[in-house]
Design a protein around this motif. Structure first.
Motif, mmCIF file in Angstrom:
data_model
loop_
_atom_site.group_PDB
_atom_site.id
_atom_site.type_symbol
_atom_site.label_atom_id
_atom_site.label_comp_id
_atom_site.label_asym_id
_atom_site.label_seq_id
_atom_site.Cartn_x
_atom_site.Cartn_y
_atom_site.Cartn_z
ATOM 1 N N ARG A 119 38.952 48.457 47.736
ATOM 2 C CA ARG A 119 38.740 47.028 47.472
ATOM 3 C C ARG A 119 38.912 46.675 46.007
ATOM 4 N NH1 ARG A 119 39.997 43.843 50.568
ATOM 5 N NH2 ARG A 119 38.446 42.259 50.101
ATOM 6 N N PHE A 120 38.648 47.614 45.126
ATOM 7 C CA PHE A 120 38.908 47.350 43.706
ATOM 8 C C PHE A 120 39.434 48.613 43.058
ATOM 9 C CE2 PHE A 120 35.222 49.670 42.360
ATOM 10 C CZ PHE A 120 34.187 49.351 43.230
ATOM 11 N N SER A 121 40.020 48.436 41.869
ATOM 12 C CA SER A 121 40.617 49.568 41.175
ATOM 13 C C SER A 121 39.546 50.580 40.785
ATOM 14 C CB SER A 121 41.322 49.063 39.916
ATOM 15 O OG SER A 121 41.655 50.159 39.104
ATOM 16 N N PRO A 122 39.775 51.884 41.061
ATOM 17 C CA PRO A 122 38.827 52.905 40.596
ATOM 18 C C PRO A 122 39.005 53.195 39.105
ATOM 19 C CG PRO A 122 40.635 53.957 41.744
ATOM 20 C CD PRO A 122 40.897 52.471 41.811
ATOM 21 N N LEU A 123 40.109 52.731 38.526
ATOM 22 C CA LEU A 123 40.287 52.824 37.072
ATOM 23 C C LEU A 123 39.615 51.604 36.465
ATOM 24 C CD1 LEU A 123 41.579 54.157 34.563
ATOM 25 C CD2 LEU A 123 43.646 52.812 35.046
ATOM 26 N N LEU A 124 38.626 51.830 35.607
ATOM 27 C CA LEU A 124 37.791 50.712 35.147
ATOM 28 C C LEU A 124 38.088 50.283 33.718
ATOM 29 C CD1 LEU A 124 34.424 51.916 36.727
ATOM 30 C CD2 LEU A 124 36.011 50.201 37.624
ATOM 31 N N ALA A 125 38.973 51.006 33.022
ATOM 32 C CA ALA A 125 39.322 50.613 31.646
ATOM 33 C C ALA A 125 40.824 50.742 31.453
ATOM 34 C CB ALA A 125 38.586 51.488 30.648
ATOM 35 N N TYR A 126 41.418 49.740 30.839
ATOM 36 C CA TYR A 126 42.844 49.705 30.526
ATOM 37 C C TYR A 126 42.924 49.548 29.016
ATOM 38 C CZ TYR A 126 43.228 48.947 35.512
ATOM 39 O OH TYR A 126 43.121 49.095 36.878
ATOM 40 N N ARG A 127 43.401 50.602 28.340
ATOM 41 C CA ARG A 127 43.327 50.650 26.877
ATOM 42 C C ARG A 127 44.435 49.861 26.227
ATOM 43 N NH1 ARG A 127 38.272 51.558 26.225
ATOM 44 N NH2 ARG A 127 37.567 53.121 27.718
ATOM 45 N N TRP A 128 44.067 49.189 25.121
ATOM 46 C CA TRP A 128 45.050 48.370 24.410
ATOM 47 C C TRP A 128 46.269 49.197 23.999
ATOM 48 C CZ3 TRP A 128 47.371 44.156 23.964
ATOM 49 C CH2 TRP A 128 48.206 43.910 22.875
ATOM 50 N N SER A 129 46.049 50.450 23.562
ATOM 51 C CA SER A 129 47.190 51.262 23.101
ATOM 52 C C SER A 129 48.211 51.428 24.223
ATOM 53 C CB SER A 129 46.719 52.629 22.595
ATOM 54 O OG SER A 129 45.968 53.273 23.594
ATOM 55 N N ALA A 130 47.751 51.583 25.476
ATOM 56 C CA ALA A 130 48.671 51.761 26.609
ATOM 57 C C ALA A 130 49.396 50.453 26.922
ATOM 58 C CB ALA A 130 47.895 52.247 27.838
ATOM 59 N N VAL A 131 48.654 49.348 26.871
ATOM 60 C CA VAL A 131 49.244 48.034 27.169
ATOM 61 C C VAL A 131 50.298 47.689 26.115
ATOM 62 C CG1 VAL A 131 48.709 45.559 27.369
ATOM 63 C CG2 VAL A 131 47.157 47.268 28.342
ATOM 64 N N ASP A 132 49.932 47.925 24.846
ATOM 65 C CA ASP A 132 50.825 47.652 23.722
ATOM 66 C C ASP A 132 52.115 48.466 23.864
ATOM 67 O OD1 ASP A 132 51.593 46.676 21.226
ATOM 68 O OD2 ASP A 132 50.548 48.255 20.131
ATOM 69 N N ALA A 133 51.956 49.766 24.172
ATOM 70 C CA ALA A 133 53.140 50.631 24.291
ATOM 71 C C ALA A 133 54.021 50.188 25.460
ATOM 72 C CB ALA A 133 52.702 52.081 24.474
ATOM 73 N N ALA A 134 53.388 49.833 26.584
ATOM 74 C CA ALA A 134 54.169 49.412 27.762
ATOM 75 C C ALA A 134 54.949 48.136 27.448
ATOM 76 C CB ALA A 134 53.239 49.193 28.947
ATOM 77 N N LEU A 135 54.319 47.206 26.765
ATOM 78 C CA LEU A 135 55.001 45.939 26.450
ATOM 79 C C LEU A 135 56.146 46.172 25.470
ATOM 80 C CD1 LEU A 135 51.896 43.573 26.218
ATOM 81 C CD2 LEU A 135 53.757 43.408 27.893
ATOM 82 N N SER A 136 55.920 47.033 24.471
ATOM 83 C CA SER A 136 56.994 47.314 23.503
ATOM 84 C C SER A 136 58.192 47.923 24.215
ATOM 85 C CB SER A 136 56.520 48.300 22.428
ATOM 86 O OG SER A 136 55.466 47.737 21.716
ATOM 87 N N GLN A 137 57.911 48.874 25.122
ATOM 88 C CA GLN A 137 59.023 49.519 25.840
ATOM 89 C C GLN A 137 59.764 48.519 26.721
ATOM 90 O OE1 GLN A 137 58.032 53.146 27.928
ATOM 91 N NE2 GLN A 137 56.682 53.793 26.260
#
Ligand code: 1HN
Length: 369
Positions: free
Chosen positions: A220-238
């Motif tokens: 029902r909800f994501s078992p991953l509870l934290a999404y780190r800025w460094s990962a988001v930043d890297a994904a957007l840059s790519q």
């Protein structure tokens, strides 16, 4: 039987209307605005970071955390919503201030929540006993019915954005709330939460047997509870490098299913490089845009809003939304789209560019501009 046709001038009609009211009945033919041609219940609105930060800081100085609700939260109260502390008909948006040395004690509730950290460092949110570090740009989930409490062991305050589905859940009359135990929980800070240890490698999910059943049902909800800025930043840059047109968006998702992080809430980060302009689009469902970084302008149904870091803009259902970045910018979007999709109500439309003509558009409503 022959229907007797009334005319509005017929005194019997007045009698009918008062008898209907007496019987707690209303005739459809006297309803106005019940079925508008298109969604029209909200106007766009913007809150300025300077106002939000100043008032959050003053609240931090003057008001303890135990003054009801156990949280120092300033709710975005859209002026179209009759004094309710709601940003839209479905979404709660707020800024929360947690001073150095403070603890926001444990509780749980059926509304689902997420936080995006705006300022500060070193805070821990325990979610069902799992300590989750919070740093600027991180997204942290506290899904419905999970126990959560916030600890600030440092000396500086932390300020974050809170997004919840509380208005929706309240209108469904499905709110449950439970305070936590009186004893303080003990936690040991860890470099990675157990949720990240298990679920943060993209494309790889642990195989467990038997599959644990979450309190609200599996998946029902994501078992991953934290999404780190460094990962988001890297994904957007790519993505920007790969796409080559100056803009990219990532959606935060449940790594086990690819679905939205929680059943009622969609979360995305939109990056636009300086000079990028998006097409004008409409979609069903409301949104809260939080400017994480940069500056620019958004035209919503012909109203121009300029923005910079920390500002928060509400876009109503079916409004035409068009962004332009003046600097490289990152906009966090919280929306109710999973609910709209589940209900079979999703629609989108592209509009001709509205453009921002000098002096040609009303400067739209803002709080504390
Ligand atoms: C809540 O539990 C938090 O836990 C923040 O930080 C904001 C707004 C309404 C209802 C519950 C929190 C909230 C909330």
């Amino acid at each position: 039987m022959v229907t007797r046709r009334f005319h509005d001038s017929d005194p019997a009609v007045d009698g009918l209307y008062s008898d209907l009211a007496e019987a707690d009945l209303q005739p459809l033919w006297r309803q106005e605005g019940l079925l508008p041609r298109t969604p029209n219940r909200l106007t766009p609105f913007l809150w300025r970071w300077k106002t939000l930060r100043d008032l959050a800081g003053r609240s931090g100085e003057l008001v303890g955390i135990d003054r009801g609700g156990d949280r120092r939260v300033l709710a975005l109260a859209h002026p179209d919503l009759g004094g309710l502390p709601f940003a839209t008909h479905t979404l709660w948006g707020a800024v929360q201030f947690l001073g150095g040395g403070e603890l926001a004690p444990a509780h749980r509730h059926s509304p689902a929540a997420l936080r995006l950290v705006l300022e500060g460092t070193g805070v821990w949110t325990l979610v069902n006993g799992d300590p989750i570090a919070m740093e600027p740009g991180d997204l942290v989930l506290t899904p419905g019915q999970t126990w959560h409490e916030h600890h600030n062991p440092g000396t500086e305050p932390m300020v974050w954005f809170d997004g919840l589905d509380l208005p929706l859940v309240r209108n469904l009359d499905a709110v449950f709330f439970e305070p936590g135990p009186d004893e303080l929980s003990d936690y040991s800070p860890r470099p990675h939460s157990s949720s990240e240890q298990r679920f943060s490698v993209a494309g790889l999910v642990p195989v467990v047997d038997p599959v644990p059943v979450e309190p609200t049902g599996p998946g029902r909800f994501s078992p991953l509870l934290a999404y780190r800025w460094s990962a988001v930043d890297a994904a957007l840059s790519q993505l920007i490098d790969a796409g080559g047109f100056g803009a990219a968006t990532v959606r935060y998702s449940d790594p086990t299913s690819g679905r939205d992080v929680m059943p009622t809430l969609r979360a995305e980060m939109h990056r636009m490089l300086a000079g990028h302009q998006t097409p004008a689009t409409r979609r069903v469902g409301s949104g809260i845009w939080l400017v994480f970084r940069g500056s620019g302008s958004t035209v919503v149904d012909g109203h121009a809003f300029s923005w910079s870091a920390g500002d928060i803009l509400v876009t109503p259902s079916w409004s035409a939304v068009e962004h332009e970045a003046f600097e490289d910018s990152d906009l966090f979007l919280l929306s109710d789209e999973p609910v709209i999709e589940a209900a079979g109500l999703a629609r989108t439309a592209n509009e001709p560019t509205q453009g921002v003509r000098e002096g040609g558009l009303a400067q739209a409503s803002t709080a504390g501009s």
